[in-house]
Design a protein around this motif. Structure first.
Motif, mmCIF file in Angstrom:
data_model
loop_
_atom_site.group_PDB
_atom_site.id
_atom_site.type_symbol
_atom_site.label_atom_id
_atom_site.label_comp_id
_atom_site.label_asym_id
_atom_site.label_seq_id
_atom_site.Cartn_x
_atom_site.Cartn_y
_atom_site.Cartn_z
ATOM 1 N N LYS A 43 0.845 -1.190 0.000
ATOM 2 C CA LYS A 43 0.000 0.000 0.000
ATOM 3 C C LYS A 43 0.883 1.244 0.000
ATOM 4 C CE LYS A 43 -3.967 -2.024 0.121
ATOM 5 N NZ LYS A 43 -4.791 -2.018 -1.067
ATOM 6 N N GLY A 44 0.383 2.309 -0.603
ATOM 7 C CA GLY A 44 1.092 3.583 -0.621
ATOM 8 C C GLY A 44 0.146 4.702 -0.209
ATOM 9 N N GLU A 45 0.686 5.664 0.497
ATOM 10 C CA GLU A 45 -0.127 6.788 0.940
ATOM 11 C C GLU A 45 -0.495 7.681 -0.240
ATOM 12 O OE1 GLU A 45 0.105 10.669 3.880
ATOM 13 O OE2 GLU A 45 1.508 9.032 4.191
ATOM 14 N N PHE A 46 -1.759 8.079 -0.266
ATOM 15 C CA PHE A 46 -2.218 9.012 -1.282
ATOM 16 C C PHE A 46 -3.445 9.736 -0.751
ATOM 17 C CE2 PHE A 46 -4.734 10.058 -5.123
ATOM 18 C CZ PHE A 46 -3.835 10.918 -5.723
ATOM 19 N N LYS A 47 -3.363 11.051 -0.651
ATOM 20 C CA LYS A 47 -4.471 11.893 -0.203
ATOM 21 C C LYS A 47 -5.112 11.372 1.090
ATOM 22 C CE LYS A 47 -5.494 13.854 -4.673
ATOM 23 N NZ LYS A 47 -6.494 14.218 -5.649
ATOM 24 N N GLY A 48 -4.278 11.032 2.050
ATOM 25 C CA GLY A 48 -4.770 10.611 3.355
ATOM 26 C C GLY A 48 -5.044 9.129 3.498
ATOM 27 N N LEU A 49 -5.122 8.407 2.411
ATOM 28 C CA LEU A 49 -5.297 6.952 2.489
ATOM 29 C C LEU A 49 -3.970 6.290 2.824
ATOM 30 C CD1 LEU A 49 -7.462 6.243 -0.675
ATOM 31 C CD2 LEU A 49 -8.221 6.117 1.692
ATOM 32 N N HIS A 50 -4.005 5.290 3.673
ATOM 33 C CA HIS A 50 -2.823 4.497 4.026
ATOM 34 C C HIS A 50 -1.685 5.379 4.543
ATOM 35 C CE1 HIS A 50 -5.078 1.398 2.056
ATOM 36 N NE2 HIS A 50 -4.986 2.025 0.895
ATOM 37 N N LYS A 51 -2.027 6.238 5.469
ATOM 38 C CA LYS A 51 -1.083 7.206 6.039
ATOM 39 C C LYS A 51 0.231 6.537 6.441
ATOM 40 C CE LYS A 51 -1.067 11.549 7.853
ATOM 41 N NZ LYS A 51 -0.651 12.441 6.813
ATOM 42 N N GLY A 52 1.326 7.130 5.994
ATOM 43 C CA GLY A 52 2.652 6.643 6.366
ATOM 44 C C GLY A 52 3.173 5.466 5.571
ATOM 45 N N ARG A 53 2.421 5.001 4.587
ATOM 46 C CA ARG A 53 2.862 3.863 3.786
ATOM 47 C C ARG A 53 3.514 4.348 2.490
ATOM 48 N NH1 ARG A 53 -0.162 -0.946 4.858
ATOM 49 N NH2 ARG A 53 1.519 -1.975 3.746
ATOM 50 N N PRO A 54 4.514 3.704 1.988
ATOM 51 C CA PRO A 54 5.161 2.558 2.601
ATOM 52 C C PRO A 54 5.897 2.959 3.871
ATOM 53 C CG PRO A 54 6.364 3.225 0.635
ATOM 54 C CD PRO A 54 5.137 4.085 0.716
ATOM 55 N N ASN A 55 5.768 2.117 4.877
ATOM 56 C CA ASN A 55 6.416 2.386 6.162
ATOM 57 C C ASN A 55 7.723 1.608 6.263
ATOM 58 O OD1 ASN A 55 5.680 -0.272 6.811
ATOM 59 N ND2 ASN A 55 3.797 0.375 7.818
ATOM 60 N N ALA A 56 8.356 1.678 7.422
ATOM 61 C CA ALA A 56 9.656 1.010 7.608
ATOM 62 C C ALA A 56 9.552 -0.496 7.362
ATOM 63 C CB ALA A 56 10.199 1.295 9.008
ATOM 64 N N ASP A 57 8.451 -1.110 7.784
ATOM 65 C CA ASP A 57 8.276 -2.547 7.552
ATOM 66 C C ASP A 57 8.155 -2.855 6.059
ATOM 67 O OD1 ASP A 57 8.377 -3.077 10.284
ATOM 68 O OD2 ASP A 57 6.187 -3.148 10.508
ATOM 69 N N ASP A 58 7.419 -1.999 5.336
ATOM 70 C CA ASP A 58 7.280 -2.187 3.884
ATOM 71 C C ASP A 58 8.634 -2.067 3.189
ATOM 72 O OD1 ASP A 58 4.439 -2.358 4.049
ATOM 73 O OD2 ASP A 58 4.280 -0.166 3.951
ATOM 74 N N LEU A 59 9.415 -1.065 3.585
ATOM 75 C CA LEU A 59 10.735 -0.859 2.964
ATOM 76 C C LEU A 59 11.664 -2.019 3.270
ATOM 77 C CD1 LEU A 59 11.197 2.967 3.584
ATOM 78 C CD2 LEU A 59 10.295 1.818 1.544
ATOM 79 N N ALA A 60 11.608 -2.534 4.497
ATOM 80 C CA ALA A 60 12.435 -3.693 4.863
ATOM 81 C C ALA A 60 12.010 -4.921 4.067
ATOM 82 C CB ALA A 60 12.337 -3.964 6.362
ATOM 83 N N ALA A 61 10.711 -5.085 3.866
ATOM 84 C CA ALA A 61 10.223 -6.227 3.084
ATOM 85 C C ALA A 61 10.639 -6.104 1.618
ATOM 86 C CB ALA A 61 8.700 -6.328 3.206
ATOM 87 N N ALA A 62 10.604 -4.896 1.077
ATOM 88 C CA ALA A 62 11.048 -4.676 -0.309
ATOM 89 C C ALA A 62 12.531 -5.001 -0.447
ATOM 90 C CB ALA A 62 10.769 -3.239 -0.741
#
Length: 138
Positions: A108-127
């Protein structure tokens, strides 16, 4: 294994992911304006949906790739509402005669308030872990 990372972003989310991927595999994340001039076994290509499609810059970039220099494309990206861009990128890769790896990383990626803070540290580590697993295959 020689790998490269290229990305397209409007919000900065994909750039952050590209930087995590590149750091994990010991290369530099570059925007699509940087051509792939050296032969690579794997091209990690970061992108997202914009108006329900991949951006024309992504399509143009793939069409300019030299199929003799790119072993395969590995797709990654994020999106607020839609899922993977895999099918759209694969269609362009097929036209260019470049193999598309069936594996990809998407979050998920943040866009206009949806999924605030994504990609987050966990997402970046998983990538990053995903990219390491691809290049460690050799």
């Amino acid at each position: 294994m020689k790998a490269a990372v290229r990305y397209y972003t409007r919000t900065g989310n994909t750039r952050r992911m590209a930087e995590a991927v590149a750091e994990a595999i010991g290369t530099e994340a570059l925007p699509l304006s940087s051509p792939v001039n050296e032969p690579v076994d794997v091209l990690f290509l970061g992108n997202s949906y914009y108006a329900f499609n991949i951006d024309p810059e992504v399509r143009d970039f793939i069409s300019r790739l030299d199929a003799g220099k790119v072993g395969r494309i590995v797709n990654f990206g994020s999106a607020a509402m839609l899922n993977s861009t895999f099918k759209k990128v694969k269609a362009e890769a097929d036209k260019a005669g470049i193999t598309m790896d069936e594996r990809e990383f998407h979050c998920k990626g943040e866009f206009k308030g949806l999924h605030k803070g994504r990609p987050n540290a966990d997402d970046l580590a998983a990538a990053a872990a995903f990219a390491k697993s691809i290049v460690s295959e050799g």
